[in-house]
Motif scaffolding. Sequence first.
Motif, PDB file in Angstrom:
ATOM      1  N   THR A   1       0.837  -1.200   0.000  1.00 19.38           N
ATOM      2  CA  THR A   1       0.000   0.000   0.000  1.00 19.38           C
ATOM      3  C   THR A   1       0.873   1.252   0.000  1.00 19.38           C
ATOM      4  O   THR A   1       1.747   1.394   0.857  1.00 19.38           O
ATOM      5  N   PRO A   2       0.652   2.171  -0.951  1.00 19.22           N
ATOM      6  CA  PRO A   2       1.461   3.395  -0.977  1.00 19.22           C
ATOM      7  C   PRO A   2       1.067   4.350   0.151  1.00 19.22           C
ATOM      8  O   PRO A   2      -0.021   4.243   0.724  1.00 19.22           O
ATOM      9  N   MET A   3       1.942   5.295   0.436  1.00 23.62           N
ATOM     10  CA  MET A   3       1.616   6.349   1.395  1.00 23.62           C
ATOM     11  C   MET A   3       0.491   7.205   0.825  1.00 23.62           C
ATOM     12  O   MET A   3       0.360   7.317  -0.399  1.00 23.62           O
ATOM     13  N   PRO A   4      -0.294   7.844   1.668  1.00 24.70           N
ATOM     14  CA  PRO A   4      -1.332   8.748   1.162  1.00 24.70           C
ATOM     15  C   PRO A   4      -0.752   9.959   0.430  1.00 24.70           C
ATOM     16  O   PRO A   4      -1.385  10.505  -0.459  1.00 24.70           O
ATOM     17  N   THR A   5       0.472  10.359   0.799  1.00 31.07           N
ATOM     18  CA  THR A   5       1.083  11.557   0.235  1.00 31.07           C
ATOM     19  C   THR A   5       2.420  11.231  -0.412  1.00 31.07           C
ATOM     20  O   THR A   5       3.322  10.740   0.268  1.00 31.07           O
ATOM     21  N   PRO A   6       2.590  11.485  -1.715  1.00 31.06           N
ATOM     22  CA  PRO A   6       3.911  11.299  -2.315  1.00 31.06           C
ATOM     23  C   PRO A   6       4.923  12.219  -1.629  1.00 31.06           C
ATOM     24  O   PRO A   6       4.589  13.354  -1.282  1.00 31.06           O
ATOM     25  N   ARG A   7       6.132  11.730  -1.432  1.00 32.36           N
ATOM     26  CA  ARG A   7       7.151  12.563  -0.791  1.00 32.36           C
ATOM     27  C   ARG A   7       8.552  12.153  -1.189  1.00 32.36           C
ATOM     28  O   ARG A   7       8.854  10.995  -1.362  1.00 32.36           O
ATOM     29  N   TYR A   8       9.394  13.160  -1.301  1.00 35.47           N
ATOM     30  CA  TYR A   8      10.804  13.043  -1.643  1.00 35.47           C
ATOM     31  C   TYR A   8      11.596  13.224  -0.358  1.00 35.47           C
ATOM     32  O   TYR A   8      11.369  14.173   0.387  1.00 35.47           O
ATOM     33  N   GLY A   9      12.489  12.300  -0.066  1.00 35.00           N
ATOM     34  CA  GLY A   9      13.393  12.443   1.073  1.00 35.00           C
ATOM     35  C   GLY A   9      12.776  12.326   2.450  1.00 35.00           C
ATOM     36  O   GLY A   9      13.177  13.062   3.351  1.00 35.00           O
ATOM     37  N   PRO A  10      11.817  11.410   2.671  1.00 30.35           N
ATOM     38  CA  PRO A  10      11.278  11.303   4.022  1.00 30.35           C
ATOM     39  C   PRO A  10      12.280  10.657   4.982  1.00 30.35           C
ATOM     40  O   PRO A  10      13.091   9.819   4.565  1.00 30.35           O
ATOM     41  N   ALA A  11      12.228  11.049   6.228  1.00 28.03           N
ATOM     42  CA  ALA A  11      12.925  10.312   7.275  1.00 28.03           C
ATOM     43  C   ALA A  11      11.973   9.183   7.662  1.00 28.03           C
ATOM     44  O   ALA A  11      10.770   9.407   7.790  1.00 28.03           O
ATOM     45  N   VAL A  12      12.479   7.982   7.799  1.00 31.97           N
ATOM     46  CA  VAL A  12      11.620   6.834   8.091  1.00 31.97           C
ATOM     47  C   VAL A  12      12.155   6.124   9.325  1.00 31.97           C
ATOM     48  O   VAL A  12      13.359   5.940   9.477  1.00 31.97           O
ATOM     49  N   SER A  13      11.225   5.731  10.205  1.00 33.59           N
ATOM     50  CA  SER A  13      11.602   5.027  11.423  1.00 33.59           C
ATOM     51  C   SER A  13      10.533   3.997  11.744  1.00 33.59           C
ATOM     52  O   SER A  13       9.410   4.076  11.250  1.00 33.59           O
ATOM     53  N   VAL A  14      10.871   3.044  12.607  1.00 35.35           N
ATOM     54  CA  VAL A  14       9.931   2.017  13.037  1.00 35.35           C
ATOM     55  C   VAL A  14       9.851   2.032  14.555  1.00 35.35           C
ATOM     56  O   VAL A  14      10.877   2.021  15.242  1.00 35.35           O
ATOM     57  N   VAL A  15       8.626   2.074  15.078  1.00 40.13           N
ATOM     58  CA  VAL A  15       8.378   1.970  16.508  1.00 40.13           C
ATOM     59  C   VAL A  15       7.216   1.000  16.689  1.00 40.13           C
ATOM     60  O   VAL A  15       6.153   1.190  16.085  1.00 40.13           O
ATOM     61  N   ASN A  16       7.412  -0.028  17.488  1.00 40.13           N
ATOM     62  CA  ASN A  16       6.369  -1.023  17.747  1.00 40.13           C
ATOM     63  C   ASN A  16       5.752  -1.562  16.456  1.00 40.13           C
ATOM     64  O   ASN A  16       4.533  -1.654  16.318  1.00 40.13           O
ATOM     65  N   ASP A  17       6.595  -1.918  15.510  1.00 38.11           N
ATOM     66  CA  ASP A  17       6.176  -2.497  14.221  1.00 38.11           C
ATOM     67  C   ASP A  17       5.327  -1.562  13.369  1.00 38.11           C
ATOM     68  O   ASP A  17       4.611  -2.012  12.477  1.00 38.11           O
ATOM     69  N   LYS A  18       5.376  -0.271  13.609  1.00 37.94           N
ATOM     70  CA  LYS A  18       4.708   0.728  12.773  1.00 37.94           C
ATOM     71  C   LYS A  18       5.776   1.532  12.054  1.00 37.94           C
ATOM     72  O   LYS A  18       6.744   1.960  12.665  1.00 37.94           O
ATOM     73  N   ILE A  19       5.584   1.734  10.741  1.00 38.21           N
ATOM     74  CA  ILE A  19       6.524   2.537   9.964  1.00 38.21           C
ATOM     75  C   ILE A  19       6.048   3.988   9.962  1.00 38.21           C
ATOM     76  O   ILE A  19       4.899   4.262   9.624  1.00 38.21           O
ATOM     77  N   TYR A  20       6.931   4.905  10.352  1.00 35.58           N
ATOM     78  CA  TYR A  20       6.631   6.328  10.365  1.00 35.58           C
ATOM     79  C   TYR A  20       7.435   7.017   9.264  1.00 35.58           C
ATOM     80  O   TYR A  20       8.651   6.864   9.202  1.00 35.58           O
ATOM     81  N   ALA A  21       6.751   7.742   8.382  1.00 35.42           N
ATOM     82  CA  ALA A  21       7.398   8.572   7.370  1.00 35.42           C
ATOM     83  C   ALA A  21       7.258  10.013   7.836  1.00 35.42           C
ATOM     84  O   ALA A  21       6.150  10.529   7.966  1.00 35.42           O
TER      85      ALA A  21
END
Length: 119
Positions: A72-92
């Motif tokens: 599933t794609p992100m709702p918002t296209p984005r260039y250069g996001p910082a990405v992290s994982v906390v409790n098995d959730k991906i944060y862009a």
Amino acid sequence: MELLTILIFIGFSGLVFADSWSTKVNMSTARDALGVAVVAGKIYAIGGNSSGEHIATNEKYNQATNSWATKTPMPTPRYGPAVSVVNDKIYAIGGWNGSNYLRLEVNNKIITKKLVLVK
């Protein structure tokens, strides 16, 4: 644009250090400035720039099968996001859509492929 190739560095093997790289299968979507996260042993390649277009693409690499799957794609296209994982959730976090700096999005349920926008 060339397809992105995964290179795996092979580190310690027993007590012997193996200093080598191996080439893996290409991603479906060629891009740069993407975010990368690991959840449950799978590598997620998220967003970025493909041929001058900011994208919301989300692909998952499975090392066991050496294959990519489109997720599933992100709702918002984005260039250069910082990405992290906390409790098995991906944060862009952040990134650029061509006209605005962006806020936070979270992939709430990796298993159910549901993306929600967090305000």
